[in-house]
Design an enzyme around this catalytic site. Structure first.
Site, PDB file in Angstrom:
ATOM      1  N   CYS B  44     -17.143  22.871   8.742  1.00 16.57           N
ATOM      2  CA  CYS B  44     -18.431  22.226   8.969  1.00 16.57           C
ATOM      3  C   CYS B  44     -18.238  20.936   9.752  1.00 16.57           C
ATOM      4  CB  CYS B  44     -19.092  21.913   7.641  1.00 16.57           C
ATOM      5  SG  CYS B  44     -18.075  20.824   6.635  1.00 16.57           S
ATOM      6  N   CYS B  47     -16.408  18.306   7.826  1.00 22.73           N
ATOM      7  CA  CYS B  47     -14.957  18.555   7.747  1.00 22.73           C
ATOM      8  C   CYS B  47     -14.267  18.006   8.986  1.00 22.73           C
ATOM      9  CB  CYS B  47     -14.643  20.045   7.693  1.00 22.73           C
ATOM     10  SG  CYS B  47     -15.598  20.985   6.546  1.00 22.73           S
ATOM     11  N   ASP B 447       4.045  52.204   2.697  1.00 24.08           N
ATOM     12  CA  ASP B 447       5.255  51.647   2.114  1.00 24.08           C
ATOM     13  C   ASP B 447       4.839  51.132   0.732  1.00 24.08           C
ATOM     14  OD1 ASP B 447       7.730  50.211   1.805  1.00 24.08           O
ATOM     15  OD2 ASP B 447       6.615  48.417   2.354  1.00 24.08           O
ATOM     16  N   ASP B 629       5.339  46.688   5.644  1.00 25.69           N
ATOM     17  CA  ASP B 629       5.465  45.239   5.832  1.00 25.69           C
ATOM     18  C   ASP B 629       6.895  44.754   6.043  1.00 25.69           C
ATOM     19  OD1 ASP B 629       6.401  45.591   3.196  1.00 25.69           O
ATOM     20  OD2 ASP B 629       5.995  43.483   2.814  1.00 25.69           O
ATOM     21  N   ASP B 633      10.683  48.870   7.382  1.00 27.86           N
ATOM     22  CA  ASP B 633       9.577  49.702   7.863  1.00 27.86           C
ATOM     23  C   ASP B 633       9.417  49.666   9.373  1.00 27.86           C
ATOM     24  OD1 ASP B 633       8.703  50.302   5.236  1.00 27.86           O
ATOM     25  OD2 ASP B 633       7.764  48.332   5.138  1.00 27.86           O
TER      26      ASP B 633
END
Lengths: 52, 730
Positions: B44, B47, B447, B629, B633
């Site tokens: 915002c 912020c 996985d 991940d 893999d």
């Protein structure tokens, strides 16, 4: 039809000014943060002069 | 933005692409530090102000600016400023911040290619509007000298514009022709060039028809398609790079007994590196000091931590769990096993390179067809009328009318809409044909560790224990940051905690203390004296031993990732084959497969087994989606037809996959398959619309009835229909 001699250069000039302005905004990174720009208008912080 | 960041005005439009000398000088001068922080919580106007003020208050900071779109703060500061005080300053005002690695970000910092395209698009837009204005005057009845003048002015605007804006097409067409291929850009360039040449010729002969406006609108629409395409990928790329940049490669070196934090690139073979609990091994090496446990799940898929002590070999990417370790580096940087495995994946042939995109296959049919049609109408008219000028005009009209304006927009408009929709659901589409490939998937391979499970343990048998045992275990667990201890504390939250004294953690073994005068221990079986107790090998166990009593087992299972069960059942309901292939032990894999209702599973798979299985499925004509991940893999991820990895995955796995799942939730996967299928359907529809319009317009052009007005109307209406059809997907 002499009016065309003025109107055409004028229309080209106006379009060219728009194009130039667009080129300037792209060059100065003004499209990098569209979301931030829309939120910054709501900020209460005013800067009276450009940062030095 | 400050003056230093603003590019100087270049002498020509083309100079924009080349970095000016000043910019280069700026980058090399060490007069200031430029730091980037990721601040995910800014959302915002307030912020922005808070964050910028907090950063500007840190000594040495010259300017801080928040980019809300990227959720980043860019800080310019004196060269000696480090990110640590900046992060602390932000935490004081309530914002979590992470340092971003400037090296990994630099590629997206200024999106040069995107800016260049936008500039060409703007120039083409400006020129086509002006020329269209003049053309409308001609179409509404400008005569003789006036018409000629309008045509000449149009030519004066159109020629330089096409030279500047058309460059991407000229370049692509040239490189395709040089390689002896035809792509979509060849007919585009031919149409543009032919339109300009015949129009110039017509104008010089005071002819009635000129196609300057058509050539320019064509360039404009096609550039719009290119720009959309580029934006979609640039957004995905910058988000993907941010993930990589979050892992700042730093290592703590021990030099003459002192701890020095240096970039990983500066670590040399033989250096002593300190790895704190929770840290990832930056190098391959040998442990010289300390005992701990190592989490190797990202490399092998095993969930059980491995005991580590002096003399043991470690590889980069393993995570240190309990005690500090000092490691002597044996391989650094590109020589580490992690890097070498990642390299192997890059070399392996990937599913994406075998795939021909819909746009390419359309171009293969379309480009020769258009050329032949145009050449035939030229020859036909030359034989029939014997007039070169008329024949050339008609050939140009055919090319312009058939020009793949709608085809150029058909794919990018749809992929932009679909990628935007999936991005809002937390999926990042990294590869341009990923959606098309995702739509064909009929087999999904998961996985286990880190993908279907969150990689964090969960206590399963709390109710089996007496309150006294739980309270002692809780007291012991509170003294350690080991994942099992933390899981125990989380599960038994609210239970009484026993009063213990002399609590200490023995890295690599467990924690011990004194309770009511008796020694109590929580940890490995061998250490607490529970070697002989029998418990299922599939389970992860932490033992509690109270002096004089038989040890009791606290069993843990890996927690399911959010949405894992939903994703699997949705995929099965959609008729996809779901497989589970893991490097973990048979018991653990079987238990999970039963829990999720996956019939087809494979345990203790080596990385090579995984990719071999995926390749075997591919040879059976299955279109495999691999979700994984870990480093084990990556080979399977790149061998699969299309691949997804979670944001928590190892960098190498994210690089190898086509889609990254940003949130922790797996359920968007099933949605993504649906979205991909409807996107592919829209793309096909768009091709049909474009074809239909050609079927109507081409005969008109071939018999010589096409005027520039007809061409302009047909081109705009088809482009708009195609874009609107794509928007239905949002």
């Amino acid at each position: 039809m002499e009016i065309i001699a003025y109107l055409i250069p004028i229309s080209l000039l106006l379009g060219g000014v728009g194009l130039g302005a667009f080129v300037y905004t792209v060059r100065s990174n003004q499209y990098d943060d569209p979301e931030g720009n829309s939120q910054r208008i709501l900020s209460d912080e005013y800067d009276d002069k450009p940062k030095g | 933005m400050t003056e230093a960041l603003r590019p100087q005005l270049a002498a020509c439009p083309a100079c924009v692409a080349a970095p000016s000398a000043d910019a280069i000088a700026d980058a090399s001068a060490p007069t200031e530090a430029r730091l980037a922080l990721s601040v995910p919580a800014v959302h915002c106007a307030a912020c922005i102000t808070t964050v910028e003020k907090a950063l500007a208050a840190v000594p040495g900071v010259r300017e801080a600016r928040v980019n809300l779109t990227l959720k980043r703060a860019l800080v310019e500061a004196d060269p000696e400023v480090t990110p640590t005080p900046l992060i602390a300053a932000l935490e004081d005002v309530g914002y979590q911040a992470h340092e971003l690695d400037a090296g990994a970000l630099s590629a997206t910092e200024t999106d040069k290619a995107g800016r260049e395209l936008l500039m060409r698009l703007a120039v083409a837009g400006f020129a086509s509007m002006n020329v269209m204005l003049l053309s409308v005057s001609v179409w509404s009845g400008a005569e003789a000298a006036t018409r000629d003048m309008f045509h000449w002015i149009s030519a004066a605007i159109a020629l330089p514009t096409i030279v500047f804006s058309g460059q991407p097409f000229f370049r692509n067409a040239w490189s395709a022709l040089k390689a002896g291929r035809l792509n979509m850009d060849v007919p585009i360039v031919l149409a543009i060039v032919l339109a300009v040449v015949t129009s110039l010729w017509e104008t010089s002969l005071s002819g009635e028809h000129a196609y300057f406006d058509a050539a320019l609108t064509l360039v404009f629409f096609l550039l719009a398609g290119r720009y959309l395409d580029h934006r979609t990928r640039a957004v995905a790329r910058s988000a993907a790079e941010e993930l990589a940049a979050l892992e700042v490669p730093r290592a703590i070196l021990l030099r003459d007994g002192e701890e020095v934090t240096v970039p990983v690139a500066e670590v040399a073979v033989g250096d002593l590196v300190l790895v704190r609990p929770g840290g990832r091994m930056p190098v391959d090496g040998e442990i010289v000091e300390g005992t701990s446990e190592l989490d190797r799940s990202l490399l092998t898929g095993e969930t059980l931590p491995v005991f580590a002590a002096a003399g043991q070999i470690v590889s980069s990417g393993e995570v240190n769990l309990t005690g500090p370790l000092v490691v002597r580096a044996t391989a650094v940087g590109k020589d580490t096993s992690l890097h070498q495995m990642a390299e192997l994946v890059a070399i392996a042939e990937s599913g994406r390179s075998r795939y021909t995109s819909l746009a390419d296959s359309a171009a293969k049919l379309y480009a020769p067809g258009v050329h032949i049609l145009s050449a035939l109408s030229f020859l036909g008219w030359l034989i029939y009328s014997g007039d070169m000028r008329t024949s050339l005009n008609i050939a140009a009209a055919v090319l312009i009318i058939t020009c793949p304006c709608a085809l150029g927009l058909a794919v990018p408009a749809v992929t932009t809409a679909a990628s935007g929709r999936l991005f809002r659901k937390g999926m990042l589409i990294k590869h341009s044909t990923a959606l098309e490939r995702l739509a064909q998937v009929d087999t999904v391979v998961f996985d286990k560790t880190g993908t279907l499970t969150a990689g964090t343990p969960e206590l399963t048998n709390l109710s089996d224990h007496t309150p006294a045992h739980v309270s002692v275990a809780l007291a012991l667990a509170a003294g350690s940051s080991h994942p099992l201890s933390r899981a125990l504390v989380a599960a038994a939250e609210g239970a009484d905690v026993a009063e213990v004294t002399d609590l200490r953690e023995v890295p690599g073994y467990g924690t011990e203390a004194v309770w009511n005068g008796k020694q109590v221990r929580l940890g490995r079986a061998a250490w607490v004296g529970a070697e002989n107790a029998s418990v299922s090998a599939a389970l992860t166990v932490s033992w509690l031993a109270i002096e004089g009593e038989a040890p009791v087992a606290f069993t843990f299972t890996d927690r399911l990732r959010d949405g894992a069960a939903e994703a699997v059942s949705a995929l099965q309901a959609a008729g996809k084959d779901v497989l589970l292939i893991s490097g973990d032990t048979t018991g653990a894999v079987e238990a999970l497969a039963d829990r999720l209702g996956i019939k087809n599973w494979m345990a203790e798979a080596l990385p090579a087994d995984k990719s071999a299985r995926v390749q075997m499925l591919t040879q059976q004509d299955k279109k495999v989606l691999m979700v994984g991940d870990g480093l084990n893999d990556t080979a399977a991820l790149s061998a699969a037809h299309v691949s997804i990895s979670p944001a928590s995955a190892l960098d190498a796995a994210r690089v190898a996959s086509d889609i990254v799942l940003l949130g922790g939730d797996l359920s968007p996967i099933a949605d993504a398959l649906d979205t991909a299928q409807s996107a592919t359907k829209r793309i096909r529809e768009n091709f049909q619309i474009a074809t239909l319009y050609n079927v109507i317009a081409v005969p008109i052009a071939v018999i010589g009835l096409a005027t520039p007005l007809v061409a302009a109307l047909a081109m705009s209406s088809s482009s708009i229909t195609v874009s609107l059809n794509a928007l239905r997907l949002r």
